[in-house]
Motif scaffolding. Structure first.
Motif, PDB file in Angstrom:
ATOM      1  N   LEU A 124     -29.265  37.833   7.404  1.00  0.00           N
ATOM      2  CA  LEU A 124     -30.278  37.690   8.440  1.00  0.00           C
ATOM      3  C   LEU A 124     -31.548  37.131   7.815  1.00  0.00           C
ATOM      4  N   ARG A 125     -32.112  36.116   8.436  1.00  0.00           N
ATOM      5  CA  ARG A 125     -33.316  35.495   7.908  1.00  0.00           C
ATOM      6  C   ARG A 125     -34.529  36.100   8.621  1.00  0.00           C
TER       7      ARG A 125
ATOM      8  N   HIS B 217     -36.961  28.856  11.985  1.00  0.00           N
ATOM      9  CA  HIS B 217     -35.926  29.448  12.847  1.00  0.00           C
ATOM     10  C   HIS B 217     -35.356  30.760  12.279  1.00  0.00           C
ATOM     11  N   PRO B 218     -36.215  31.763  12.067  1.00  0.00           N
ATOM     12  CA  PRO B 218     -35.725  33.047  11.540  1.00  0.00           C
ATOM     13  C   PRO B 218     -34.913  33.800  12.589  1.00  0.00           C
TER      14      PRO B 218
ATOM     15  N   HIS C  16     -36.246  29.007  23.415  1.00  0.00           N
ATOM     16  CA  HIS C  16     -35.393  29.569  22.362  1.00  0.00           C
ATOM     17  C   HIS C  16     -36.097  30.796  21.776  1.00  0.00           C
ATOM     18  N   PRO C  17     -36.034  31.921  22.476  1.00  0.00           N
ATOM     19  CA  PRO C  17     -36.778  33.113  22.036  1.00  0.00           C
ATOM     20  C   PRO C  17     -36.304  33.655  20.697  1.00  0.00           C
ATOM     21  N   VAL C  18     -37.248  34.202  19.955  1.00  0.00           N
ATOM     22  CA  VAL C  18     -36.971  34.802  18.656  1.00  0.00           C
ATOM     23  C   VAL C  18     -37.030  36.325  18.805  1.00  0.00           C
TER      24      VAL C  18
END
Length: 219
Positions: free
Chosen positions: A5-6, A50-51, A79-81
């Motif tokens: 996971l970033r 784009h984590p 594009h929710p984070v």
């Protein structure tokens, strides 16, 4: 092998930020994608890096964590984070506003490292970090300001059973408790929850609870 996971770490206190980065980077299944000290930088970096998860402080200069969360994970974001709020305030208004802005959960800064790592993994997997009872308490504390004047739900695209499941989630019941209350299996509950979240375009149970209060489904 599964890709790690970033994680993007955003905190204006360098000592805290360095500590978070050190703890996260030491895990084989996690990777620090970047770090920054204010909300605007977090929004910019997230757009470039784009984590999978952003660990976000609340009180920061330039742009606070609440507005940064709204820009990263709020309604209408293409594009929710996934955002995990880390704060010094327990059940604080700032935390509630961050959850309304789209965060998937929160942790206190004095939480042990194991809890932080569990939180990142939980949010990264697409689940809400808050347990149902804490969710109910948190949102219920500020429910009056988001509940509409007219409490009759209209235009909600759910079946009666899905609406019932939503109400029970908002009242603080876990999947197993909902299954017992409705006399159905936990797998069936999971199916109803997934359908309900998809129909309402919600990412997790935290957003479902906020939605239920906003539409007057619970008191």
């Amino acid at each position: 092998m599964t890709e790690p996971l970033r994680v993007l770490v955003c905190d204006d206190q360098m000592l805290v930020r360095t500590g978070l980065v050190t703890i996260i980077d030491a895990q084989p299944d996690l990777e620090v994608a970047g770090e920054c000290g204010d909300g605007r930088a977090a929004v910019d970096l997230a757009g470039r890096l784009h984590p999978d998860v952003v660990v976000m402080d609340v009180r920061m200069p330039v742009l606070d964590g609440i507005e940064a969360t709204r820009r990263l994970a709020g309604a209408g974001v293409p594009h929710p984070v996934k955002v995990l709020v880390v704060t010094t305030f327990n059940l604080d208004e700032y935390v509630y506003e961050a959850l309304r802005a789209g965060a998937s959960g929160f942790l206190l800064k004095d939480a042990p490292p194991a809890q932080l790592l569990h939180g990142i993994r939980t949010v990264g997997a697409g689940a809400a970090l808050l347990d149902p009872e804490v969710t109910r308490q948190l949102v219920g504390k500020y429910a009056a300001r988001i509940r509409p004047a007219e409490s009759t739900p209209r235009g909600i695209p759910l079946t009666p059973r899905e609406l019932e499941v939503l109400r029970l989630i908002a009242e603080g019941l876990s999947n197993s408790e909902i299954a017992a209350a409705l006399v159905i299996s936990q797998e069936t509950v999971k199916t109803f929850v997934s359908r309900m979240l998809a129909k309402l375009d919600l990412r997790d149970r935290v957003q479902a609870v906020v939605y239920a209060y906003r539409h007057g489904l619970v008191t």
